[in-house]
Design a protein around this motif. Sequence first.
Motif, short mmCIF file in Angstrom:
data_model
loop_
_atom_site.label_atom_id
_atom_site.label_comp_id
_atom_site.label_asym_id
_atom_site.label_seq_id
_atom_site.Cartn_x
_atom_site.Cartn_y
_atom_site.Cartn_z
N ASN A 72 0.87 -1.17 0.00
CA ASN A 72 0.00 0.00 0.00
C ASN A 72 0.90 1.22 0.00
O ASN A 72 1.84 1.31 0.81
N LEU A 73 0.65 2.16 -0.89
CA LEU A 73 1.34 3.43 -0.87
C LEU A 73 0.33 4.49 -1.28
O LEU A 73 -0.34 4.36 -2.30
N GLN A 74 0.21 5.50 -0.44
CA GLN A 74 -0.74 6.56 -0.70
C GLN A 74 -0.04 7.92 -0.60
O GLN A 74 0.86 8.10 0.23
N TRP A 75 -0.49 8.86 -1.42
CA TRP A 75 -0.09 10.26 -1.31
C TRP A 75 -1.31 11.06 -0.85
O TRP A 75 -2.42 10.87 -1.36
N PHE A 76 -1.04 11.96 0.11
CA PHE A 76 -2.07 12.83 0.66
C PHE A 76 -1.61 14.28 0.57
O PHE A 76 -0.41 14.58 0.65
N HIS A 77 -2.60 15.17 0.45
CA HIS A 77 -2.36 16.59 0.58
C HIS A 77 -3.09 17.06 1.83
O HIS A 77 -4.31 16.85 1.96
N GLN A 78 -2.35 17.68 2.76
CA GLN A 78 -3.00 18.27 3.92
C GLN A 78 -3.10 19.78 3.67
O GLN A 78 -2.07 20.47 3.59
N ASN A 79 -4.32 20.26 3.53
CA ASN A 79 -4.49 21.67 3.20
C ASN A 79 -4.30 22.55 4.45
O ASN A 79 -4.14 22.03 5.56
#
Lengths: 110, 111
Positions: free
Chosen positions: B31-38
């Motif tokens: 599992n590999l995820q990219w997130f943006h925290q605004n």
Amino acid sequence: DAGITQSPRHKVTETGTPVTLRCHQTENHRYMYWYRQDPGHGLRLIHYSYGVKDTDKGEVSDGYSVSRSKTEDFLLTLESATSSQTSVYFCAISEENEQFFGPGTRLTVL
Amino acid sequence: GIQVEQSPPDLILQEGANSTLRCNFSDSVNNLQWFHQNPWGQLINLFYIPSGTKQNGRLSATTVATERYSLLYISSSQTTDSGVYFCAVGHSGGGADGLTFGKGTHLIIQP
């Protein structure tokens, strides 16, 4: 939107008091998670659940307990809050191995 | 446990510029995820990408699992792209275990 709500969204409490945070989901997901986020760190896993009454510890579980008595709710309890538990707490669910996060709860322990 | 390192830690760009963010991890993952925290603290899912390449508008991502790294590309940056970008990985399939996060890349897009 994965149907995740957290309550309360903000809380200020005093050292030594018990605190319970609630995560609620509406889509019957099996897996649920609690993370904390502190400055200079990404999120760190506290506890997770893989079904009703099935939970396990994560990386930073000391001082926390969890309960899951029904699929939709995952509770995080600080039995006796300490200043080191001041943090932002995120709940997450897993859907086909991808995790989605709730809006977070900002907890301040004075 | 698995280690996740992100680079650069901070990045300041002008609007319209392109950028590449890197994520290195120390063990095999499924599992590999990219997130943006605004800036309001919300975590937004960008990509679920344990391997291969995906594109979504101005963003794309590539994971080379055999070499244990992933790249996030942002083209024609906008001020709304500002925030912190996290890479997170997991070991086990089926969603059993939690994710291990990197410390993030703090991106500032100036008008």
